[in-house]
Design a protein around this motif. Structure first.
Motif, short mmCIF file in Angstrom:
data_model
loop_
_atom_site.label_atom_id
_atom_site.label_comp_id
_atom_site.label_asym_id
_atom_site.label_seq_id
_atom_site.Cartn_x
_atom_site.Cartn_y
_atom_site.Cartn_z
N UNK A 89 -28.21 42.37 21.37
CA UNK A 89 -27.52 43.24 20.42
C UNK A 89 -27.76 44.72 20.66
N UNK A 143 -24.74 47.15 21.42
CA UNK A 143 -24.43 48.30 20.56
C UNK A 143 -23.93 49.46 21.42
N UNK A 147 -20.44 48.77 22.90
CA UNK A 147 -19.40 48.81 21.87
C UNK A 147 -19.13 50.26 21.44
N UNK A 148 -20.20 50.97 21.12
CA UNK A 148 -19.98 52.35 20.63
C UNK A 148 -19.31 53.20 21.70
N UNK A 187 -15.65 52.40 22.17
CA UNK A 187 -14.86 52.93 21.06
C UNK A 187 -14.75 54.44 21.13
N UNK A 243 -11.27 56.73 21.51
CA UNK A 243 -10.85 57.80 20.60
C UNK A 243 -10.26 59.00 21.35
N UNK A 251 -19.92 39.86 20.71
CA UNK A 251 -20.61 40.05 19.41
C UNK A 251 -20.50 38.79 18.56
N UNK A 271 -26.33 45.22 14.04
CA UNK A 271 -26.00 45.55 15.43
C UNK A 271 -25.33 44.35 16.06
N UNK A 272 -24.41 44.49 16.96
CA UNK A 272 -23.81 45.78 17.36
C UNK A 272 -22.74 46.28 16.38
N UNK A 273 -22.72 47.56 16.16
CA UNK A 273 -21.72 48.10 15.24
C UNK A 273 -20.74 49.01 16.01
N UNK A 274 -19.59 49.13 15.44
CA UNK A 274 -18.60 50.06 16.04
C UNK A 274 -18.84 51.44 15.45
N UNK A 275 -18.38 52.50 16.13
CA UNK A 275 -18.56 53.86 15.61
C UNK A 275 -18.02 53.98 14.18
N UNK A 276 -16.88 53.35 13.91
CA UNK A 276 -16.31 53.41 12.57
C UNK A 276 -17.28 52.83 11.55
N UNK A 277 -17.85 51.71 11.83
CA UNK A 277 -18.78 51.07 10.89
C UNK A 277 -19.95 52.00 10.59
#
Lengths: 641, 121
Positions: free
Chosen positions: A428, A432, A435-436, A439, A443, A466, B100-106
């Protein structure tokens, strides 16, 4: 323990045999005594009858010999003419033929004319009364029977007779004390026959035998009745004639060898026979031996009791017979008891040996063997026991294998869970990042469509990863409880047996104090087992060799906020304890005192979660260096929704 | 506003910084001790805390922070997003929880929510 069983069997066999033996001895002995001695008594009674017969016959003989004489013509003539010498001659002949001790002839008035003996022709001086003659004259017919004649009379008939009649009385124990010291009268069997000729009484012919010191009669009686039978060198039979209560004719031996003339009869005999005129039978000591005796009164011609006729049979023969029989009873009983002992030994062995073997086999099973040796199979109930034992051990073995499998399975499950959780966490973090940044890239406004599309693909793929990881995490633990009624004591036992070997290897002891009549609890068995295992594993980690971990259960007096009844489970160890600063963090997720990779810190938090989902609570008490106690309270009915 | 991010993984620290740096001043801290030092030194608006960290673990740091600086909202992050952990965390005094894992929006949503709540007395 085994010896007492064997001896119990033998003792009971012996006891029974002994009892039976004693009873038959007593009963048999009693019957024997009654019958043997009864027989002996009957016999003596009959012997007395026979003696009586013989006695009566003797009297008759005297009668007859006198009677016949009176019928002779020559005799009548001699009497008529008072030819004394002829009469003496004739009297002599009668006496000889009849075996008479005395005989005489009187005139019609009773005066003796002639007699055998020394004073054969008496003078006219006063004569002693002759009772038999008197009676014959009175009755004018034949008189016969027992007659007691005075010393005087005897003397006048024949001084030798008087001398013979004289008997010194010998003091005898058991007899009535007597005033007299000597017997002078003579007991005789006499007869008197009136001589009649042509209707005229001429005189009386009399004669008789003196019984005092007579040996012929008593010996003849003995000879006839007892046939001179002997036992151990002595004659078994005795005959006695008593004048009053003094023995005057007998073959009872005296202490010095001769005949016991002059001894007296026992008091009770005297009373019953002499005074009351009864027949009397008894066991009596006669001089030196025990006899079975019978007595009857001798009555004289005027029907007065003048003496006793007695018979005795030596008791010894019968007594010996009785003892011999009893002895054989005793021998049989002893033999029976010996047999009983042998039988008891044998039987006990047959029962004990298989039991011995089963005990040894149980010990083998306790030590861990699953193939105990129970020896050859017997028959009957023992065979059933042996076979049941074998099945039990087999079932034990199966269950043990099952629980081993389950342990392996649950360990594997747990380790998969731990692995999954660990892996998931590790994944995880970098995920993370992926994923970040993906994204963030998406953008940007300065992407061409191709790049955007590719990034989108990456983003979607990452989303999938995930989800997979989350699924993996969820899979590694079943959160929904699968409830059933559970016997918590048994659950704890099986949990303890799962960790048995580990505890043994570590040298840590495990003790279980199950609560009595513990209520059943509605819970998920597997989840709760993981709770117990988790706490137990932690306890094992906290303990060292020599420490103890104690499980205990009880029905709880405490109710929870929803007013539910519950049970208490306590797991106490004597390990290193938990420092107080850690105590309130104990159940936090991810709290661990172990290094990275050696523990997820999830165990207790998961444990607490399970207990809480069941509506229960966990409390911890601990002291560093002394140990820790985990107390779980769980309601019987599970969490109220 | 200063946001303190506490995590032992540098990729997580960088991702958070990357997402939030446009609007906030992001201060990274690798350990609980480092985090405490930062809080003592500077006025921190929000704390982003990874609940599992070796050594001084996240939960105890959370308690300490709440004890000493109760007004600073704390957002808890975790790689174990199970119902249990969510439950357990919700019982603590964390403001909110993200997995985790999270998206930037979250992440941004979580921070915005916390600041909004903070704004209301």
């Amino acid at each position: 323990m085994f010896y007492s069983f064997r001896s119990k069997i033998i003792a009971s066999f012996l006891g029974v045999t002994f009892l039976v033996g004693i009873v038959s001895l007593l009963v048999g002995g009693h019957l024997l005594t009654k019958s043997v001695l009864g027989e002996a008594r009957n016999r003596v009674s009959q012997d007395l009858n026979a003696a009586r017969e013989m006695y009566d016959n003797r009297v008759r003989m005297i009668e007859v010999s006198l009677n016949i004489t009176t019928l002779g013509y020559g005799f009548i003539v001699a009497l008529k003419e008072k030819d004394t010498s002829d009469l003496v001659f004739r009297l002599g002949r009668i006496a000889q033929y009849g075996g008479l001790d005395f005989a005489g002839i009187t005139d019609e008035k009773g005066q003796t004319i002639s007699r055998i003996g020394s004073h054969s022709i008496p003078g006219k001086k006063s004569q002693s009364p002759n009772p038999i003659v008197t009676l014959a004259l009175e009755k004018k017919t034949l008189a016969s029977g027992a007659v007691v004649l005075s010393e005087e009379f005897l003397n006048s008939e024949n001084p030798q007779l008087a001398e013979r009649a004289r008997v010194d009385i010998v003091p005898t124990p058991g007899a009535t004390p007597a005033a007299e010291k000597v017997v002078t009268s003579g007991l005789t069997l006499s007869a008197g026959v009136p001589v009649l000729h042509e209707g005229q009484l001429l005189g009386v012919l009399y004669g008789g035998i003196l019984l005092n010191r007579d040996e012929k009669i008593v010996d003849t009686v003995r000879g006839t009745v007892f046939r001179n039978e002997e036992y151990k060198g002595r004659s078994i039979g005795r005959a006695t004639i008593f004048l009053k209560d003094v023995r005057v004719a007998t073959n009872v031996p005296a202490q010095d060898g001769g005949r016991a003339i002059g001894t007296r009869v026992a008091e009770d005999v005297r009373e019953h026979v002499l005074e009351k005129g009864e027949r009397w039978t008894k066991q009596a000591m006669v001089i030196t031996d025990w006899y079975i005796t019978a007595y009857e009164p001798i009555k004289d011609i005027s029907d007065k009791i003048v003496g006793i006729l007695g018979m005795g049979v030596l008791e010894e023969k019968y007594v010996d017979l009785r003892w011999r029989t009893l002895a054989s009873f005793v021998l049989i009983t002893l033999a029976g008891m010996a047999l009983a002992t042998l039988l008891g030994c044998f039987l006990a062995g047959r029962i004990i040996n298989p039991v011995h073997r089963l005990i040894r086999a149980s010990q083998q099973v306790t030590e861990g063997s699953l193939t105990p040796d129970i020896g050859p199979v017997s028959s009957g109930e023992m065979a059933v026991l042996q076979n049941t034992f074998k099945e039990m051990v087999a079932a034990m073995g199966r269950r043990r294998a099952e629980s081993q499998d389950r342990l392996v399975l649950s360990e594997r499950q747990a380790s998969v869970g731990r692995l999954a959780a660990g892996v998931a966490h590790e994944i995880n973090n970098p995920l993370t990042g992926v994923l970040t940044y993906t994204h963030m890239l998406l953008r940007r406004k300065d992407l061409n469509e191709e790049v955007r599309a590719d990034l989108q693909t990456i983003a979607e793929a990452t989303e999938r990863v995930r989800k997979i990881v989350k699924g993996l995490l969820d899979f590694s633990r079943q959160t929904k409880p699968d409830r059933e009624q559970v016997d918590v004591n048994r659950l704890i036992s099986s949990t303890m047996s799962l960790m048995e070997n580990q505890a043994l290897l570590k040298g840590v002891g495990m003790v279980f104090k199950p609560g009595h009549d513990l209520h059943m609890v509605n819970m998920d068995r597997n989840q709760f087992q993981s709770v117990l295992l988790n706490i137990l594993i932690n306890a094992l980690d906290a303990t060292k060799p020599g420490d103890t971990i104690t499980f205990s259960t009880a029905n709880s007096p405490v109710r929870n906020e929803a007013d539910q009844e519950g049970i208490e489970i306590s797991i106490a160890d004597t390990g290193c304890g938990i420092p107080s600063e850690h105590l309130n963090k104990l159940f936090d997720p991810f709290f661990t005192t172990k290094e990275v990779g050696h523990g997820t810190g999830l165990g207790l938090s998961v444990t607490l979660g399970i207990v809480q989902r069941h509506g229960g609570t966990i409390q911890v008490a601990s002291e560093v260096g002394k140990g820790s106690t985990f107390a779980i309270w769980v309601p019987l009915e599970g969490r109220v929704k | 506003m200063k946001i303190l991010v506490v995590d032992d993984e540098s990729i997580v620290l960088e991702s958070c910084k990357r997402v939030l740096e446009d609007c906030f001043e992001v201060i990274p801290a690798r350990s609980a001790d480092a985090a405490l030092e930062v809080i003592r030194r500077e006025p921190v608006g929000v704390i982003l805390l990874d609940i599992k960290m070796p050594g001084k673990d996240g939960m105890s740091l959370l308690r300490e922070v709440k004890e000493k600086w109760p007004n600073i909202p704390v957002i808890v992050m975790s790689g174990y997003a199970t119902n249990e952990t969510v439950e357990q965390v919700s019982r603590t005094e964390a403001a909110t929880f993200i997995a985790k894992p999270f998206t930037p929006d979250e992440l941004v949503d979580a921070v915005a929510k916390v600041i909004e709540k903070e704004g209301k007395p």
